[in-house]
Structures are given as C-alpha cells and as structure tokens.
Design an enzyme around this catalytic site. Structure first.
Site, PDB file in Angstrom:
ATOM      1  N   SER A 113       0.831  -1.204   0.000  1.00 17.69           N
ATOM      2  CA  SER A 113       0.000   0.000   0.000  1.00 17.69           C
ATOM      3  C   SER A 113       0.862   1.249   0.000  1.00 17.69           C
ATOM      4  O   SER A 113       1.972   1.256   0.538  1.00 17.69           O
ATOM      5  CB  SER A 113      -0.891   0.003   1.246  1.00 17.69           C
ATOM      6  OG  SER A 113      -1.556   1.243   1.402  1.00 17.69           O
ATOM      7  N   TYR A 161      -1.670  -0.967  10.358  1.00 17.79           N
ATOM      8  CA  TYR A 161      -1.783  -1.227   8.915  1.00 17.79           C
ATOM      9  C   TYR A 161      -0.602  -0.626   8.162  1.00 17.79           C
ATOM     10  O   TYR A 161       0.052  -1.311   7.363  1.00 17.79           O
ATOM     11  CB  TYR A 161      -3.099  -0.656   8.387  1.00 17.79           C
ATOM     12  CG  TYR A 161      -3.267  -0.821   6.889  1.00 17.79           C
ATOM     13  CD1 TYR A 161      -3.677  -2.035   6.350  1.00 17.79           C
ATOM     14  CD2 TYR A 161      -3.000   0.230   6.012  1.00 17.79           C
ATOM     15  CE1 TYR A 161      -3.824  -2.201   4.976  1.00 17.79           C
ATOM     16  CE2 TYR A 161      -3.148   0.084   4.641  1.00 17.79           C
ATOM     17  CZ  TYR A 161      -3.563  -1.133   4.133  1.00 17.79           C
ATOM     18  OH  TYR A 161      -3.696  -1.292   2.771  1.00 17.79           O
TER      19      TYR A 161
END
Length: 263
Positions: A152, A166
C-alpha cells in the site's frame, strides 16, 4: 518479441489470497481472462464460490476455490497441502489478503497490532514458505516463478487516518518482499510488491463514499484505480516481460505519493 508472447500467462497456475473481493478479485479476473488457472482463497467460502462461478463464466482460464482462514496457521498448511494435491507446480503466488484497524492514538488497542500484523505480514511469510517447493517446480530458464505481495501507498507515506498497525505492516511487507527477492531469487523465484493507492474495495468503501471527490482531486491523474490498472501490473510481473524484475516496489496510485499541494 511480440506483445502476445511477452505478456502471455496462459496455462500458468496462480494462487491469489483474498481473491474473491476487491483488489484480489480484480487480479483474479485478469489472470483468468488471459488463460491462467487461478486458485482463490479466503475465509469467506461463499464469496470464494461466487467469484469462481463468475470467473469461470468468462470461458478462458479456470478458477477454483480453496477457502482458508489466514489468521490460522493450520489453515495455511492445509491450503498448501490441498494445492499440492491438485497441482504439481505453482507459477505465481499473489499475497493479497489483508486487514486494517483504525482508532485514535490514545485508544489504539494492542490487539490490533497482533491481528493486523499476523495477516498482513506474518502469514505472508508463512504461506510463501509453505508453497516454495511448488514455486521451485514451476521455475524455468528466463521464466522464474513469481511472488507478488500487495502492499500500500500507506506503507510509503504517513497515512491520512490513524491506521498505525496497517501502515507499519505494509511498510514491513515491502521490505520483506525485498528480502525474499534476495533469498528466493537464488532459487529462480522473483519477489515484488505493489504499493496500491485507492481502489474500489471493501476496505476503501466507507472512505470513498465520504471523500472520493477530495481523494481524486489530490491524485495527479484525477481518478482512483481500476481493475485494469492492478491486474495489468500483475500480468506484466507474471509474464516474460516482467521476468527480470526482482525486489521492486511498484507504486500504482496515479501519482498520489508524488503529488504536491495545490496553491
């Protein structure tokens, strides 16, 4: 050196974790539409079967479901064993399954770190190790086996939301992918990661519903990602065209990570 042969993945065997929904579903369709045999795995057995039925309706490659809960190490072992019963080799592993957790800094629970890092990072290593023998059997001169890790842009930059575990997990995944590239490259297996920006997915659904115009305005290309964007990159990495790419983190975000503020 025609494009049809350079980007050909027909007949390759591919495993996509989290392949029933979101970015994983986009990737799975890209492979099936180009003649690959794709195994989809996630803990949602019903969604896996639905995705398989939809993909098989394309009539080009083939799709199969092997449900597994990747929070559970034993399920990873069972998945690898079941895949070995069905296939003699694995050409491509796409580690896509992931989870997120957002909470204010002062309230962020320790349990979130365990949950998110287990799925987003720890199990990526576990599953890759478990299927390495199948990947080695698929490796051929000038056509190595491939590991593609779905990361990401929040592993490259400070995220807008308080998703501490995350963003840290995705930064770790990008580096794990490079470490694997060094180790597995010597076994004729490449390892690369994709740092994905905003795509239409379950994880991004609420954010896009609330802020899609603002998000698109911050991206130089002015839009969120499409299935073709992420599937096309995976097809490139899995084909002869991408066979010499190893240890790369490819950013698929329309330029959001290099965007400058508008004055």
């Amino acid at each position: 050196m025609d494009s049809a042969s350079l980007f050909n993945v027909k007949g390759k065997v591919v495993l996509v974790t989290g392949g029933a929904k979101g970015i994983g579903r986009m990737i799975s369709e890209g492979y099936v539409a180009n003649g690959a045999t794709v195994y989809i795995s996630s803990r949602d057995a019903k969604s896996c079967e639905q995705a398989v039925n939809e993909l098989n309706a394309l009539g080009k490659g083939k799709a199969y479901a092997i449900p597994a809960n990747f929070y559970n190490e034993e399920d990873c072992k069972k998945l690898a064993a079941e895949l070995a019963k069905r296939e003699s080799k694995l050409h491509v592993l796409v580690n896509n399954s992931g989870s997120n957790w957002a909470a204010p800094y002062d309230e962020y629970p320790s349990s979130a770190w365990t949950r998110v890092l287990t799925l987003n990072l720890h199990r990526v290593f576990d599953l890759t190790k478990l299927v390495t023998p199948l990947l080695e059997k698929a490796a051929a001169p000038n056509d190595p086996a491939r590991v593609i890790n779905i990361g990401s842009v929040d592993g490259l930059r400070v995220p807008a939301h308080e998703t501490f575990a995350y963003s840290a997990s995705k930064a770790g995944l990008h580096h794990l992918s490079r470490v694997l590239a060094n180790h597995l490259g010597r076994r004729n297996i490449t390892s690369n990661s994709l740092a994905c920006g905003p795509f239409q997915s379950k994880m991004m659904k609420a954010t896009l519903e609330a802020f899609q115009p603002q998000i698109e305005a911050s991206i130089p290309l002015g839009r969120i990602g499409t299935p073709q964007d992420v599937a096309g990159t995976c097809l490139f990495l899995s084909s002869r065209a991408g066979s010499y790419v190893n240890g790369a983190t490819i950013t698929i975000d329309g330029g959001s990570t290099v965007s400058s503020p508008r004055l």
